[in-house]
Design an enzyme around this catalytic site. Structure first.
Site, PDB file in Angstrom:
ATOM      1  CB  VAL A   1      -3.070  -2.318  -6.845  1.00  6.24           C
ATOM      2  CG1 VAL A   1      -3.737  -3.534  -6.435  1.00  6.24           C
ATOM      3  CG2 VAL A   1      -2.430  -1.096  -5.802  1.00  6.24           C
ATOM      4  CG  ASP A   2      -4.248  -3.713 -12.100  1.00  7.98           C
ATOM      5  OD1 ASP A   2      -5.122  -4.246 -11.402  1.00  7.98           O
ATOM      6  OD2 ASP A   2      -4.776  -2.666 -13.000  1.00  7.98           O
TER       7      ASP A   2
END
Length: 392
Positions: free
Chosen positions: A171-172
């Site tokens: 996600v990052d």
């Protein structure tokens, strides 16, 4: 300023972000020629301590997303530190930050109210957990928690096992890539309008955007697809299979590829078997299909079989570890590793013919920071805090 030649040569980026999503974005900008100034708090970006392993006193985790930048240490909680930001903004094209929503406004740096009137061409990119408003607006976001909240963990893992975190901060990293895309879109649009704009990039949004094909499946059936381990929820055979050595991952996407696989494995009757005649049938009989394929694959080593199948049009790969990826000759051929003295890193996967990525320097690896050539105003070292403060 970095040497000319990068696609983003002449673009100046003030990077106030920390940890991963923002720095991952700004490293991509820097690799392609942008002049990136990274401002760190007096305590430093916390990922400097995310080790072992360490390179000198800095974690390799930090090194992996901060090359080609120049750093100064600035205490933004002090007026003098914020003065430095205002001076840097005079020459900046992009301001990248991942503060809690409202922080810049409290410092008198709200985009619409303060920055846009003074710097109408400035592109502001805010990376946050959930955005500034809404039911979860303003709350902090972290990769693993977002994976849990946006359903990514629910679709990852064995069918009868618990939900699992994806084994990398997906996600990052995708948030960083979306920030990169948004900044490039805004730079392109600015050529037409002459105006900057503000980008709202939230980890929550990026996590939800990754739910393909699980959201389409839900929209089409009204219920969530159960976890399927390594198997694809929509395609078969699309899974890892035991061999005489490491597992082989087959990614067979159509009937022609399946027929070719069966021919190469000397399984001539499988393509005509009513249970396996098309993808719908193969998905309905996954256990029987897997048993038939694994029985045949026991005679082969995955590392030797995979190139043979690939050359004949059957998508597949041996399941390799990180060590094998680093040592693989194609990794070297594609120039995917960067070495600068003791520094080693992953090269940019974006390959441009005239303006390729450049790798000039890793970020300074100590608690002290480097003095930037930009801007030209004098700096002096505040030795007790290892910070760079403006000359008075």
């Amino acid at each position: 300023m970095r040497p000319a030649g990068g696609a983003l040569h002449g673009v100046r980026v003030l990077d106030l972000s920390r940890v991963l999503g923002g720095p991952y974005c700004s490293q991509a900008l820097a690799d392609h020629g942008a002049d990136v100034i990274k401002l760190e708090p007096p305590s430093g970006d916390e990922t400097r301590g995310w080790g072992p392993p360490f390179l000198e006193n800095t974690a390799w985790y930090f090194e992996g997303v901060n090359r080609n930048k120049r750093a100064i240490c600035v205490d933004l909680s002090q007026a003098a530190g914020r003065d430095i930001v205002w001076q840097l903004l005079e020459q900046a094209d992009v301001l990248l930050e991942n503060f809690k929503p409202g922080t810049l406004a409290r410092w008198g740096m709200d985009y619409a109210r303060d920055l846009a009137p003074r710097f109408p061409r400035l592109i502001h990119c805010a990376v946050t957990g959930f955005g500034a408003d809404g039911p979860l607006g303003g709350l902090p976001g972290y990769d693993a928690a977002i994976q849990a909240m946006t359903g990514l963990m629910s679709v990852n893992g064995e069918r009868d096992g618990p939900p699992l975190r994806v084994g990398l901060p997906v996600v990052d990293m995708v948030t960083g890539l979306n920030a990169l895309s948004g900044i490039l879109l805004a730079l392109y649009e600015r050529e037409r309008s002459g105006l900057g704009q503000s980008l709202d990039i939230a980890l929550y949004d990026c996590g939800v955007s990754l739910l393909h094909p699980h959201l389409p499946n839900y929209f089409g059936t009204g219920h969530a697809t159960p976890r399927s381990g390594n198997a694809h929820p929509n395609i078969a055979p699309y899974d890892s299979y035991r061999t005489a050595s490491v597992p082989l991952y087959l990614a067979v996407g159509n009937d022609r590829q399946f027929a070719r696989l069966c021919q190469l494995l000397d399984l001539p009757t499988l393509p005509g078997d009513p249970r396996f005649i098309d993808n719908r049938s193969r998905c309905a009989h996954r256990p029987q299909l897997k048993q038939a394929l694994e029985t045949a694959l026991q005679a082969y080593r995955a590392e030797e079989l995979a190139p043979y199948l690939l050359r004949d049009g059957v998508p597949c790969a041996p399941v390799q570890g990180v060590e094998q990826v680093v040592a693989h000759p194609h990794t070297a051929y594609r120039q995917l590793l960067v070495e600068m003295g003791p520094y080693r890193g992953t090269a940019s996967p974006i390959k441009l013919s005239r303006t390729p990525a450049r790798y000039d320097t890793p970020l300074r690896r100590s608690g002290r920071t480097t003095v930037p050539c930009w801007p030209s105003w004098a700096m002096r070292r505040h030795s007790s805090r290892r910070c760079w403060m403006p000359e008075r």
